[in-house]
Design an enzyme around this catalytic site. Structure first.
Site, mmCIF file in Angstrom:
data_model
loop_
_atom_site.group_PDB
_atom_site.id
_atom_site.type_symbol
_atom_site.label_atom_id
_atom_site.label_comp_id
_atom_site.label_asym_id
_atom_site.label_seq_id
_atom_site.Cartn_x
_atom_site.Cartn_y
_atom_site.Cartn_z
ATOM 1 N N CYS A 2 0.840 -1.248 -0.255
ATOM 2 C CA CYS A 2 0.285 0.086 -0.120
ATOM 3 C C CYS A 2 0.875 1.412 -0.202
ATOM 4 O O CYS A 2 1.730 1.720 0.518
ATOM 5 C CB CYS A 2 -0.565 -0.077 1.116
ATOM 6 N N ARG A 27 4.625 -0.147 -5.879
ATOM 7 C CA ARG A 27 5.344 -0.891 -4.794
ATOM 8 C C ARG A 27 3.984 -1.749 -4.876
ATOM 9 O O ARG A 27 4.271 -3.336 -4.186
ATOM 10 C CB ARG A 27 4.822 0.278 -3.731
ATOM 11 N N TRP A 74 -3.292 -2.458 -1.581
ATOM 12 C CA TRP A 74 -3.084 -4.015 -2.063
ATOM 13 C C TRP A 74 -3.472 -4.848 -0.811
ATOM 14 O O TRP A 74 -2.692 -4.743 0.426
ATOM 15 C CB TRP A 74 -1.211 -4.077 -1.674
ATOM 16 N N ASN A 98 -1.208 1.851 6.082
ATOM 17 C CA ASN A 98 -1.188 0.733 5.053
ATOM 18 C C ASN A 98 -0.125 -0.417 6.208
ATOM 19 O O ASN A 98 0.094 0.246 7.799
ATOM 20 C CB ASN A 98 0.417 1.438 4.533
ATOM 21 N N GLY A 99 0.107 -1.045 6.357
ATOM 22 C CA GLY A 99 0.088 -1.792 7.468
ATOM 23 C C GLY A 99 -0.875 -3.141 8.008
ATOM 24 O O GLY A 99 -1.870 -3.471 6.742
ATOM 25 N N GLU A 482 17.502 -18.144 -8.377
ATOM 26 C CA GLU A 482 17.389 -16.711 -8.242
ATOM 27 C C GLU A 482 16.605 -16.851 -9.943
ATOM 28 O O GLU A 482 15.293 -16.525 -9.823
ATOM 29 C CB GLU A 482 18.225 -15.935 -7.942
ATOM 30 N N LYS A 486 12.713 -15.739 -10.274
ATOM 31 C CA LYS A 486 12.243 -14.128 -11.850
ATOM 32 C C LYS A 486 11.491 -15.547 -12.916
ATOM 33 O O LYS A 486 10.226 -14.594 -13.033
ATOM 34 C CB LYS A 486 13.412 -13.969 -12.393
ATOM 35 N N GLU A 489 7.305 -15.679 -10.899
ATOM 36 C CA GLU A 489 6.602 -14.067 -10.652
ATOM 37 C C GLU A 489 6.795 -13.391 -11.878
ATOM 38 O O GLU A 489 5.853 -12.929 -10.967
ATOM 39 C CB GLU A 489 8.484 -12.895 -9.677
ATOM 40 N N HIS A 505 17.776 -37.869 -6.815
ATOM 41 C CA HIS A 505 16.780 -37.789 -5.457
ATOM 42 C C HIS A 505 15.561 -37.898 -5.366
ATOM 43 O O HIS A 505 14.957 -37.348 -4.100
ATOM 44 C CB HIS A 505 17.693 -37.246 -3.765
ATOM 45 N N LYS A 604 5.934 -4.286 -4.275
ATOM 46 C CA LYS A 604 7.399 -4.168 -4.140
ATOM 47 C C LYS A 604 8.082 -3.850 -2.775
ATOM 48 O O LYS A 604 9.519 -4.507 -2.702
ATOM 49 C CB LYS A 604 7.172 -2.793 -4.911
HETATM 50 C C1 F6R Z 1 12.032 -10.937 -5.847
HETATM 51 C C2 F6R Z 1 11.916 -10.157 -4.837
HETATM 52 C C3 F6R Z 1 11.075 -10.653 -3.749
HETATM 53 C C4 F6R Z 1 12.504 -9.410 -2.949
HETATM 54 C C5 F6R Z 1 12.085 -9.210 -1.146
HETATM 55 C C6 F6R Z 1 12.731 -8.621 0.049
HETATM 56 O O1 F6R Z 1 12.072 -10.870 -7.120
HETATM 57 O O2 F6R Z 1 11.934 -8.628 -5.627
HETATM 58 O O3 F6R Z 1 11.606 -11.774 -3.594
HETATM 59 O O4 F6R Z 1 13.945 -9.487 -2.786
HETATM 60 O O5 F6R Z 1 10.107 -9.352 -1.070
HETATM 61 O O6 F6R Z 1 13.166 -7.730 -0.527
HETATM 62 P P1 F6R Z 1 13.687 -6.985 0.014
HETATM 63 O O7 F6R Z 1 14.872 -7.234 -0.392
HETATM 64 O O8 F6R Z 1 13.408 -4.963 -0.075
HETATM 65 O O9 F6R Z 1 13.539 -6.875 1.481
#
Ligand code: F6R
Length: 609
Positions: A2, A27, A74, A98-99, A482, A486, A489, A505, A604
């Site tokens: 949010c 965000r 959100w 927010n929260g 990773e 990606k 996501e 395994h 985000k």
């Molecule tokens: C994936 C991604 C998330 C963040 C995670 C931690 O692409 O962006 O997995 O890495 O939410 O966020 P930060 O690094 O801001 O603590």
């Protein structure tokens, strides 16, 4: 997650609120809304979906005003729909939040008992009714809001306006980001500086437990009990261009291509010296790092993957034991603590609720040697650590983290070198050559980006797949993780990553000709082992997509597609090998037509648990 933008000013604040919300879109959110006071009193507009939908409503209804609050939501409590979108109203007041209010159920019961009716499923609506209830006991808006806020449990940022006090806003912060923007024509508040650069660079960061009252001409900050406090004003250095898309189609693409610059900015402080400057992580670096007996890295998501790569470096190069923990697990785990542990928190945003709570948990266990590696200098995490290293990746807007990851890795490699040096494991010659390798990274990475056309070709073949398997070994196993993250996501393709030695395994059972298998295959000591693992895949009809190094003897053949990275980069090769995986996810997402920068269900900055 949010986002909040609030304003009280001489000008019409509606365009400022809308532009601010647009800047917070990255965000992640699913509905948007605003409330303002005009000649007819309190007005509210809400829309499910994008800020553009809210903007269309604004245009239709011709609203304008000098005081307003706005929000991108959100969903946490209650589905995304207009009824649940903020602001929430009680009588003549409106609230955005927010929260998460953890005690919302108990408060809701009490407020229902007082006769308040609830029209949404949100935890936020209790805040509106609670302030209204307190206003029955005092006529003072700020006092009533503070008294209500004092009853809330959880993490939140809040902005409130009231029809009967059309000249003032009340805001509060506890565990979720909120800052004030001071301008000639009025005063503003927002979750993020980016929302306010359109009107000012003069910023005051609120601390947890702060409440503020804003008028057109000034502001005052108190603790929630009313005790006045002073908070310093700072000048934001963030450039407005840094959050513009420029020539790119998506922020994620821009951020992937910004990695060479992000790395050279992050490593700029190394200069041309042959040795690492002491104090790179803060004045107390040496005293806090010297006697550390082990390292504990705590992070979430992509940042956690950076931590997993660093474990290989820290143990192999610095010879220091290292554990890496997912923050949401660590904060609730009964772990054995050692006060001589260096606790390293990694975060792009510095506002991730689980990482912040895990750090507090570690400190409560007596571990006070704390260092964070973070991309946002003014964030909560940076303020909470004894030592800090700010990655200079610039604002990362795309939800999928890219440049923050590679710059975190560069910072973690520096940490490894510093610890190795303090522990007598880094000869001057090795130190100089390691620094040289770091300095050369931006140009090595630029060459990797030139693989984009080939990756675009591969992406066509992935776009129709339902699943994908990523394999890696050693410090490239976290890179496989990773790559899989990606892909899932932003393309919504189910992807899993395994250390290649684990194939037989269990996961080998998944392999058939429908399952693309992506292998991260640098030319290191594990390559021969990895090749045998890949043969196991091939023997089951699995189609292989292999990212190898320039000097590798691996060859493409039937069912084995091969792409070579331009340079073989030794210990630091993880930084290069992640880049084609980022590009692959990006291009598959383009083919599938998904919302690259704002993938469904994701935010985000994950400021709630
Ligand atoms: C994936 C991604 C998330 C963040 C995670 C931690 O692409 O962006 O997995 O890495 O939410 O966020 P930060 O690094 O801001 O603590």
């Amino acid at each position: 997650m949010c986002g909040i933008v609030a304003a009280v000013a001489d000008r019409d604040i509606v365009p400022v609120l809308l532009e601010g919300l647009r800047k917070l879109e990255y965000r992640g959110y699913d509905s948007a809304g605003l409330a303002l006071i005009d000649a007819d009193g309190l007005r509210r507009l809400r829309a499910v979906g994008r800020v553009s939908g809210l903007a269309a409503q604004v245009e239709e209804s011709h609203v304008s005003g000098h005081i307003g609050i706005s929000h991108t939501r959100w969903a946490t409590h209650g589905v995304p729909c207009e009824r649940n979108a903020h602001p929430h109203i009680s009588g003549g007041l409106a609230v955005v939040h927010n929260g998460i209010i953890e005690n919302h159920e108990a408060l809701r019961l009490r407020l229902k008992g007082e006769g308040y009716e609830f029209t949404s499923d949100t935890d936020t609506e209790v805040v509106a009714h609670l302030i209204a209830s307190e206003l029955k006991k005092t006529a003072d808006f700020f006092t009533a809001a503070r008294t209500a806020i004092a009853q809330l449990q959880g993490a939140f940022a809040i902005a409130v306006l009231r029809q009967d006090n059309p000249d003032r806003l009340v805001v509060a912060r506890e565990g979720a980001p909120l800052l004030l923007g001071l301008a000639e024509d009025g005063n503003y508040a927002a979750s993020d500086v980016a929302a306010l650069l359109q009107v000012t660079r003069r910023i005051v960061y609120l601390e947890n437990g702060d409440c503020a009252e804003l008028t057109r001409d000034g502001f005052r900050i108190t603790r929630v009990d009313g005790t006045p406090v002073e908070r310093a004003e700072t000048e934001s250095q963030l450039s407005a261009d840094a959050v513009e898309l420029g020539q790119y189609r998506h922020y994620m693409q821009k951020e992937i291509f910004e990695q060479p610059v992000a790395l050279s900015n992050t490593l700029e402080m190394l200069g041309t010296a042959r040795s690492i400057q002491p104090g790179l992580f803060g004045a107390d670096t040496e005293s806090l790092l010297k006697d550390a007996r082990q390292v504990l890295i705590i992070a979430c998501g992509t940042s956690y993957h950076a931590g997993l790569v660093a474990r290989y470096w820290l143990e192999a190069i610095a010879g220091i034991p290292c554990n890496v923990e997912v923050a949401s697990e660590y904060r609730y785990r009964e772990s054995v603590s050692d006060p001589d542990t260096l606790v390293v928190t990694l975060s792009q945003s510095g506002e991730t609720a689980d990482t912040l709570a895990a750090l507090e948990h570690a400190k409560a266990q007596g571990m006070t040697r704390t260092l964070c590696i973070c991309n946002v200098p003014e964030s909560s995490l940076v303020r909470a650590n004894a030592l800090r290293f700010i990655t200079r990746a610039g604002p990362e807007i795309g939800v999928a983290s890219t440049k923050a990851f590679t710059t975190q890795l560069a910072a973690l490699y520096l940490l490894t070198l510093i610890l190795a040096k303090l522990r007598g494991r880094l000869s001057p010659a090795l130190e100089a050559s390691e620094l040289q390798a770091l300095r050369h990274l931006p140009s090595a990475l630029t060459k990797v980006l030139e693989l984009e056309p080939q990756i675009r070709e591969w992406s066509e073949r992935f776009a129709m797949k339902q699943d994908a398997l990523f394999l890696g070994r050693g410090r490239h196993y976290p890179i496989a993780l990773e790559g899989a993250l990606k892909l899932k996501e932003i393309t919504y393709i189910h992807a899993e990553a395994y250390p290649a030695g684990e194939l037989k395994h269990g996961p080998l059972a998944l392999v058939d000709k429908e399952m693309p298998v992506i292998a991260v295959a640098p030319n290191d000591i594990l390559l021969e082992k990895l090749k045998s693992n890949l043969q196991e895949v091939r023997a089951r009809g699995g189609e292989l997509y292999v990212f190898a190094d320039a000097d590798s003897e691996m060859m493409a053949s039937d069912g084995i597609h091969l792409m070579r990275l331009p340079e073989h980069y030794g210990q630091l090769s993880a930084l290069l090998h992640v880049v084609p995986l980022q590009l692959l996810a990006y291009h598959v997402a383009l083919v599938r037509g998904t919302d690259v920068d704002k993938p469904r269900n994701l935010a985000k900055s994950v400021t709630v648990e």
